[in-house]
Design an enzyme around this catalytic site. Sequence first.
Site, PDB file in Angstrom:
ATOM      1  N   GLU A  92      63.262 -45.333  59.375  1.00 44.59           N
ATOM      2  CA  GLU A  92      62.488 -44.427  58.547  1.00 44.59           C
ATOM      3  C   GLU A  92      63.395 -43.819  57.474  1.00 44.59           C
ATOM      4  OE1 GLU A  92      60.215 -40.132  59.311  1.00 44.59           O
ATOM      5  OE2 GLU A  92      61.525 -41.041  60.834  1.00 44.59           O
ATOM      6  N   ASP A 195      80.419 -39.337  65.812  1.00 43.64           N
ATOM      7  CA  ASP A 195      80.963 -39.712  64.500  1.00 43.64           C
ATOM      8  C   ASP A 195      80.404 -38.750  63.455  1.00 43.64           C
ATOM      9  OD1 ASP A 195      82.455 -41.093  62.655  1.00 43.64           O
ATOM     10  OD2 ASP A 195      81.062 -42.769  62.467  1.00 43.64           O
TER      11      ASP A 195
END
Length: 309
Positions: A92, A195
């Site tokens: 998306e 991360d």
Amino acid sequence: MSHENVLTDRLREAGYVAQHVERAVGGVIAVAGLVTLEDGSQLFAKTLLDHAHDHDLDVFEVESAGLAALRELAGVHTPDVLLATQRLLVLEKMEPRTDDEAFWERLAHTVAALHTTTADRFGWHRDGWLGRLRQDNTWEQDGHVFFAERRLLRWLAEPLVDAEFDRQERRALERLCAALPELIPAQPPCLNHGDLWQENILATSEGEPVLIDPAVHYGWPESELSMLWCATRPPVSERFFAVYREIAGLDDGWEERMAILHLRELLSVIAHDDDQDGGAAHGVRAVIKPFLRRSGTSGATEAAGGTPE
């Protein structure tokens, strides 16, 4: 064939007809971009390049599972996964974030809530990826052992890291790892994005923080914060750390520990051949310098306040 054309062709194979691809910057393993389809709708897609031996990798499966874990376990906003195959990930579309104090304050609440999701050990039920290299998530009860073995020492075997540091420097890193219990206070294992630097932070259309590209595992909360603290970020992001500390609390001296905890990222940058200016190697050497043995003296014992050998 251009990288954009590779992505367009693989989208077509999956049933998506792309009219335009605006390539995204960053990343070391995939070609990614904002895709405009023939009906005018938009999505985000990325594909692995042939030289990455994509038929052998489960990168997108792991990424998809990580996004689901962040959303389902901790309520983090993540993009919906529209398609995940070995060669293609379709997500998306999300929006760019607004770099103002209000956004970074909301992000602090998001990350603090993420870190309330805890476990009884460090690691994850499967190994993951950091860039194009495996992230070892083997379960471990001891957080200092986990960080030393799975997040720092594991990089010494990578060819580019091995070539960068000499024997004394490698031994200095090992001494630092042995001293971790004296350098980093014990912390519970909590859910980490893994991360969390600024390029992996986007927004919903309503302006709520969205996290992408995770390397999910249960780890120290401070190791998560080091990614934001040490990497390039806008000055307004100082608001994040003030609010996070109010919500979650941080032990005294946390700022001084950030550089040690950021070693994982610096070693990863070197291993991925992404240290063209030598900044990561310089950063590693600055942190391990107190642990270098000089004239028969153990830097580890000196740094920990002990008696030299």
